[in-house]
Design a protein around this motif. Sequence first.
Motif, PDB file in Angstrom:
ATOM      1  N   ALA A 260       0.850  -1.193   0.000  1.00  0.00           N
ATOM      2  CA  ALA A 260       0.000   0.000   0.000  1.00  0.00           C
ATOM      3  C   ALA A 260       0.882   1.238   0.000  1.00  0.00           C
ATOM      4  O   ALA A 260       1.860   1.321   0.740  1.00  0.00           O
ATOM      5  CB  ALA A 260      -0.921   0.010   1.214  1.00  0.00           C
ATOM      6  N   CYS A 261       0.529   2.183  -0.867  1.00  0.00           N
ATOM      7  CA  CYS A 261       1.241   3.459  -0.953  1.00  0.00           C
ATOM      8  C   CYS A 261       0.263   4.564  -0.561  1.00  0.00           C
ATOM      9  O   CYS A 261      -0.772   4.742  -1.220  1.00  0.00           O
ATOM     10  CB  CYS A 261       1.765   3.675  -2.372  1.00  0.00           C
ATOM     11  SG  CYS A 261       2.540   5.280  -2.634  1.00  0.00           S
ATOM     12  N   LEU A 262       0.565   5.292   0.507  1.00  0.00           N
ATOM     13  CA  LEU A 262      -0.287   6.362   0.998  1.00  0.00           C
ATOM     14  C   LEU A 262       0.398   7.697   0.734  1.00  0.00           C
ATOM     15  O   LEU A 262       1.502   7.949   1.234  1.00  0.00           O
ATOM     16  CB  LEU A 262      -0.554   6.224   2.494  1.00  0.00           C
ATOM     17  CG  LEU A 262      -1.670   5.260   2.934  1.00  0.00           C
ATOM     18  CD1 LEU A 262      -1.371   3.834   2.496  1.00  0.00           C
ATOM     19  CD2 LEU A 262      -1.887   5.334   4.439  1.00  0.00           C
ATOM     20  N   PHE A 263      -0.235   8.546  -0.056  1.00  0.00           N
ATOM     21  CA  PHE A 263       0.311   9.856  -0.402  1.00  0.00           C
ATOM     22  C   PHE A 263      -0.418  10.901   0.445  1.00  0.00           C
ATOM     23  O   PHE A 263      -1.633  11.078   0.318  1.00  0.00           O
ATOM     24  CB  PHE A 263       0.103  10.115  -1.896  1.00  0.00           C
ATOM     25  CG  PHE A 263       0.994  11.184  -2.466  1.00  0.00           C
ATOM     26  CD1 PHE A 263       0.835  12.514  -2.098  1.00  0.00           C
ATOM     27  CD2 PHE A 263       1.987  10.871  -3.372  1.00  0.00           C
ATOM     28  CE1 PHE A 263       1.648  13.490  -2.607  1.00  0.00           C
ATOM     29  CE2 PHE A 263       2.809  11.844  -3.899  1.00  0.00           C
ATOM     30  CZ  PHE A 263       2.654  13.162  -3.508  1.00  0.00           C
ATOM     31  N   LEU A 264       0.315  11.598   1.327  1.00  0.00           N
ATOM     32  CA  LEU A 264      -0.269  12.548   2.265  1.00  0.00           C
ATOM     33  C   LEU A 264       0.084  13.972   1.872  1.00  0.00           C
ATOM     34  O   LEU A 264       1.236  14.254   1.501  1.00  0.00           O
ATOM     35  CB  LEU A 264       0.241  12.312   3.693  1.00  0.00           C
ATOM     36  CG  LEU A 264      -0.274  11.124   4.491  1.00  0.00           C
ATOM     37  CD1 LEU A 264       0.218   9.801   3.911  1.00  0.00           C
ATOM     38  CD2 LEU A 264       0.164  11.242   5.949  1.00  0.00           C
ATOM     39  N   ASP A 265      -0.887  14.859   2.002  1.00  0.00           N
ATOM     40  CA  ASP A 265      -0.640  16.279   1.794  1.00  0.00           C
ATOM     41  C   ASP A 265      -1.358  17.040   2.912  1.00  0.00           C
ATOM     42  O   ASP A 265      -2.548  16.798   3.172  1.00  0.00           O
ATOM     43  CB  ASP A 265      -1.172  16.724   0.428  1.00  0.00           C
ATOM     44  CG  ASP A 265      -0.789  18.161   0.116  1.00  0.00           C
ATOM     45  OD1 ASP A 265       0.293  18.371  -0.451  1.00  0.00           O
ATOM     46  OD2 ASP A 265      -1.588  19.067   0.444  1.00  0.00           O
ATOM     47  N   ILE A 266      -0.631  17.934   3.583  1.00  0.00           N
ATOM     48  CA  ILE A 266      -1.229  18.706   4.680  1.00  0.00           C
ATOM     49  C   ILE A 266      -2.183  19.736   4.083  1.00  0.00           C
ATOM     50  O   ILE A 266      -1.812  20.511   3.196  1.00  0.00           O
ATOM     51  CB  ILE A 266      -0.137  19.396   5.515  1.00  0.00           C
ATOM     52  CG1 ILE A 266       0.810  18.343   6.113  1.00  0.00           C
ATOM     53  CG2 ILE A 266      -0.759  20.230   6.623  1.00  0.00           C
ATOM     54  CD1 ILE A 266       1.982  18.933   6.869  1.00  0.00           C
TER      55      ILE A 266
ATOM     56  N   VAL B  46      -4.351  20.532  12.494  1.00  0.00           N
ATOM     57  CA  VAL B  46      -3.885  20.054  11.189  1.00  0.00           C
ATOM     58  C   VAL B  46      -4.781  18.930  10.712  1.00  0.00           C
ATOM     59  O   VAL B  46      -5.224  18.084  11.500  1.00  0.00           O
ATOM     60  CB  VAL B  46      -2.423  19.560  11.287  1.00  0.00           C
ATOM     61  CG1 VAL B  46      -1.984  18.935   9.966  1.00  0.00           C
ATOM     62  CG2 VAL B  46      -1.494  20.695  11.653  1.00  0.00           C
ATOM     63  N   SER B  47      -5.025  18.939   9.423  1.00  0.00           N
ATOM     64  CA  SER B  47      -5.673  17.792   8.794  1.00  0.00           C
ATOM     65  C   SER B  47      -4.883  17.422   7.544  1.00  0.00           C
ATOM     66  O   SER B  47      -4.121  18.239   7.014  1.00  0.00           O
ATOM     67  CB  SER B  47      -7.120  18.113   8.414  1.00  0.00           C
ATOM     68  OG  SER B  47      -7.160  19.085   7.376  1.00  0.00           O
TER      69      SER B  47
ATOM     70  N   ARG C  39     -11.254  17.332   1.982  1.00  0.00           N
ATOM     71  CA  ARG C  39     -10.022  17.289   2.760  1.00  0.00           C
ATOM     72  C   ARG C  39     -10.230  16.537   4.081  1.00  0.00           C
ATOM     73  O   ARG C  39     -11.350  16.258   4.488  1.00  0.00           O
ATOM     74  CB  ARG C  39      -9.461  18.701   3.024  1.00  0.00           C
ATOM     75  CG  ARG C  39      -9.259  19.514   1.761  1.00  0.00           C
ATOM     76  CD  ARG C  39      -8.779  20.930   2.076  1.00  0.00           C
ATOM     77  NE  ARG C  39      -8.806  21.779   0.875  1.00  0.00           N
ATOM     78  CZ  ARG C  39      -7.794  21.900   0.025  1.00  0.00           C
ATOM     79  NH1 ARG C  39      -6.687  21.219   0.226  1.00  0.00           N
ATOM     80  NH2 ARG C  39      -7.901  22.683  -1.032  1.00  0.00           N
ATOM     81  N   GLY C  40      -9.109  16.248   4.720  1.00  0.00           N
ATOM     82  CA  GLY C  40      -9.182  15.538   5.990  1.00  0.00           C
ATOM     83  C   GLY C  40      -9.713  14.136   5.869  1.00  0.00           C
ATOM     84  O   GLY C  40     -10.263  13.572   6.825  1.00  0.00           O
ATOM     85  N   THR C  41      -9.538  13.528   4.703  1.00  0.00           N
ATOM     86  CA  THR C  41     -10.057  12.176   4.490  1.00  0.00           C
ATOM     87  C   THR C  41      -9.101  11.412   3.573  1.00  0.00           C
ATOM     88  O   THR C  41      -8.008  11.915   3.239  1.00  0.00           O
ATOM     89  CB  THR C  41     -11.469  12.218   3.880  1.00  0.00           C
ATOM     90  OG1 THR C  41     -11.989  10.878   3.824  1.00  0.00           O
ATOM     91  CG2 THR C  41     -11.460  12.817   2.482  1.00  0.00           C
ATOM     92  N   TYR C  42      -9.478  10.224   3.136  1.00  0.00           N
ATOM     93  CA  TYR C  42      -8.645   9.407   2.253  1.00  0.00           C
ATOM     94  C   TYR C  42      -9.471   8.905   1.094  1.00  0.00           C
ATOM     95  O   TYR C  42     -10.696   8.806   1.168  1.00  0.00           O
ATOM     96  CB  TYR C  42      -8.028   8.226   3.020  1.00  0.00           C
ATOM     97  CG  TYR C  42      -9.040   7.248   3.554  1.00  0.00           C
ATOM     98  CD1 TYR C  42      -9.487   6.178   2.772  1.00  0.00           C
ATOM     99  CD2 TYR C  42      -9.568   7.392   4.833  1.00  0.00           C
ATOM    100  CE1 TYR C  42     -10.428   5.279   3.258  1.00  0.00           C
ATOM    101  CE2 TYR C  42     -10.505   6.506   5.331  1.00  0.00           C
ATOM    102  CZ  TYR C  42     -10.941   5.442   4.533  1.00  0.00           C
ATOM    103  OH  TYR C  42     -11.873   4.565   5.005  1.00  0.00           O
TER     104      TYR C  42
END
Length: 851
Positions: free
Chosen positions: A444-450, A530-531, A565-568
């Motif tokens: 699994a690859c999770l790409f996060l952005d603030i 922060v989210s 935002r604040g979700t996946y």
Amino acid sequence: MISCQDAGLQNIFLQALEQAIDAAVITDETGTIIFFNAAAERLWGYGRDEVLGRPIGCLVPKGDGNPADLVVGASRELRIRRKDGATRWGAVSLSRVAAHGRTILLGFVRDVTEEVARREELYLLSLVANETDRIVIVTGGDRRIVYVNRAFTEMFGYELAEVRGRWPIELLAGRRTDPKVLQHLRRRAGVERGFHEELITYSKSGEEIWVSTTVNTVLNADGTLKNIVAVLADITENKQIEALQRDVLEALAKDMPLPEIAAMICHRVEAIAAGVFCSILLVDQDGRLRPLAAPSLPEQYSEALNGLEIGPITGSCGTAAYLGIPVVVEDIATDPLWEAYKALALPLGLAACWSSPIKLRDGRVAGTFAFYFREKRGPSPWHEHVVNACTHLCALAIERHEAKTHIAQLAYFDTLTGLPNRARLHQLIDSLTHDPDAANAPIACLFLDIDHFKDVNDTLGHSTGDRLLIEVAQRLQNQLRPTDAVSRLGGDEFVFILPDCDADGAVAVAKRIIDALSAPLRVGALTLSVSVSIGISLYPDNGGDKETLLKHADAAMYQAKGAGRGTYRFFSPEMNRFAQERLILSAALREALAQDALELHYQPQLRTVDGKLHGVEALLRWTHPTLGSIAPERFIPLAEESGLIEAIGEWCLRTTCRQIAAWRAAGIDIGTVSVNLSSQHFRKRDLPRLIAALLDAHDVPPEMLTIEITESVMMDDRTATIETVRAVQALGVGLSMDDFGTGYSSLSSLTRLPISELKIDRSFVQELGQDEQAQAATQAVIRIGQSLGMMVIAEGVETEEQWHILKALRCQAAQGFLLSPALPAPALEAWLADHPATARTASHLDVAWSI
């Protein structure tokens, strides 16, 4: 006894004595001189009238004995005192003669002064030959041995009788003797005088001995060879040290790991310094000992030393590291330095220990080099020579290891958060997707952005934004399983890689991340909420390589942002709207390129030493009639994906060359102009021809153009790419490495590609003044570049403090909004007109800083 009764015969006898060649002296029974012939007068320098009637003792120096005490019939050498004070030597033979009832003593004295002198000279020469530690070999005119001294016998084991008549070369040469050196010896011996050679020889027992040979010839009067004299010195110990140094340097050149180099040093030292056990310890940042190599000591002994804090009474090694001086303990059992530790050493038969600190060039003690002995003793001069060489070798190896570690930190880890960077992330994904033992295992690859991170930077400043990123990185690390990894790609983007993780597992991790970051973060005096938006892609379903996997996770992240935002969100082929938007933007970009609607702005680069113009960087800008200004960060990746990047790069080159020509025609000195090209351009072999044609068409000197290479070019090890880069440089065009330090770049490429300029990424510059690590990293980048003869330019200078820190760090040039934004060509020309030649900008900054 001689009897002479006949007077006539006696007269004849005396006349014969008078004519004798040797001195003749006759005394009566009382030792009074009664006869002194002419030869005696010549020998002693006295007339006979001066000695007749005097005691015989007047003819010899006092303390040399009485001639009257000589034994009849025996010969003896006596010192003779001449009238003029000189001393001569005479060989005296004494006879007793009876005449007319009297007994006289007749002594014949032969002058042997020269013989005694020659004998003394030969004795002294024999002392020189036999008592010296240098080996002496003498051959005759036929080059066969006629003499060897005692040192030869002691060194090689041969007596003179065994070697007389043999050729030295055949006698002493062996398996590893260099044939070329032997050939030189044969050719030069007997012809040249005073030449030197070093070669390996062999003793009678087969022992290998390195010698330095000095050869001299002795010629007859007619110029023919009479003798050859060879003097040999044992240089085996020096050669052993030289061989060790050479092998260690070769190991360093081959990037052998530090523990292997240390073990090699220990093994080699124990072989050439018989009877010692070698140990190398490191001193960590907390002042504790860390075993590095001790191959001949039990493993449990090294383990017992691991973590031991250095101090003034901490055995030999801990004390040597603490004091920074060698420490000799000749008796571990009784020395107070070992009181707390002797129970470790004595059961192993270790009776003495001599430890020397390993000091680096900055004076820091990085470790210790120790000799253990089984007997109570200190080091010999040979031991001291070995250790002196080895501590330098260890220091060199440790410095190189630290430099590689530091460079690896710069290359593969983010300097702000300490997380792995993009390059390290790519390595990790490659290792997982190419692991034969885990073929097709889900990843699994999770790409996060603030979310809204730009607002933090814009309203609270970049320093607050940086501290926020550090806090976020810490919370992300707390969510990792032992096999997981999190990296920072740059800005506010993070990526999780979760091996052996399916969709359900990815959802669980994504929820934990969102929950972990939902709690307010304390940043200085501020409390921030922060989210994050998270995009998820799965291997192998959503991509079989790192580029596709990351791209799809990135696309899914934008879907999460669009969902509030604040979700996946998971990547899915149904992301049509997002793809359509990208297609529309791609078509608009293609149209803008066709209609020449793109433009270049030029940002000045100023020298820190005087504020004068070094050059400008050409930056691509695009303003769409309806979409407005579109940031390069948005359309450049799109251009790369859509295949437009090559055409855009050619447009930038052509426009830049045309603009340079216009500035030259107007007499405007612009320095050098930097143009950014993507990695795809360097995969085309015709790029050098294109650049050469543009330079020729616009009559632009090649040194006025600099091509900025992206990190992907640096990481591309394809032969065609490297050849293209070198061909561009061969034109005389400069090559600049852009965004150095962000983690993309392969630092090893700095030495194999002809880069002339290094650009420090703005992420480093923004942290100057607030983060000591950032300043140290920036200083390291500057030193790396300048040590390789490169121009170093800092990007993103926004404050006077940053300018002055860069100036103090001797960064040669800088660019940024503090100095000037990127300007269209006409605006730049106006700026240049207002920019004083006397470097008023730099002076103003200096004054402002001093206030």
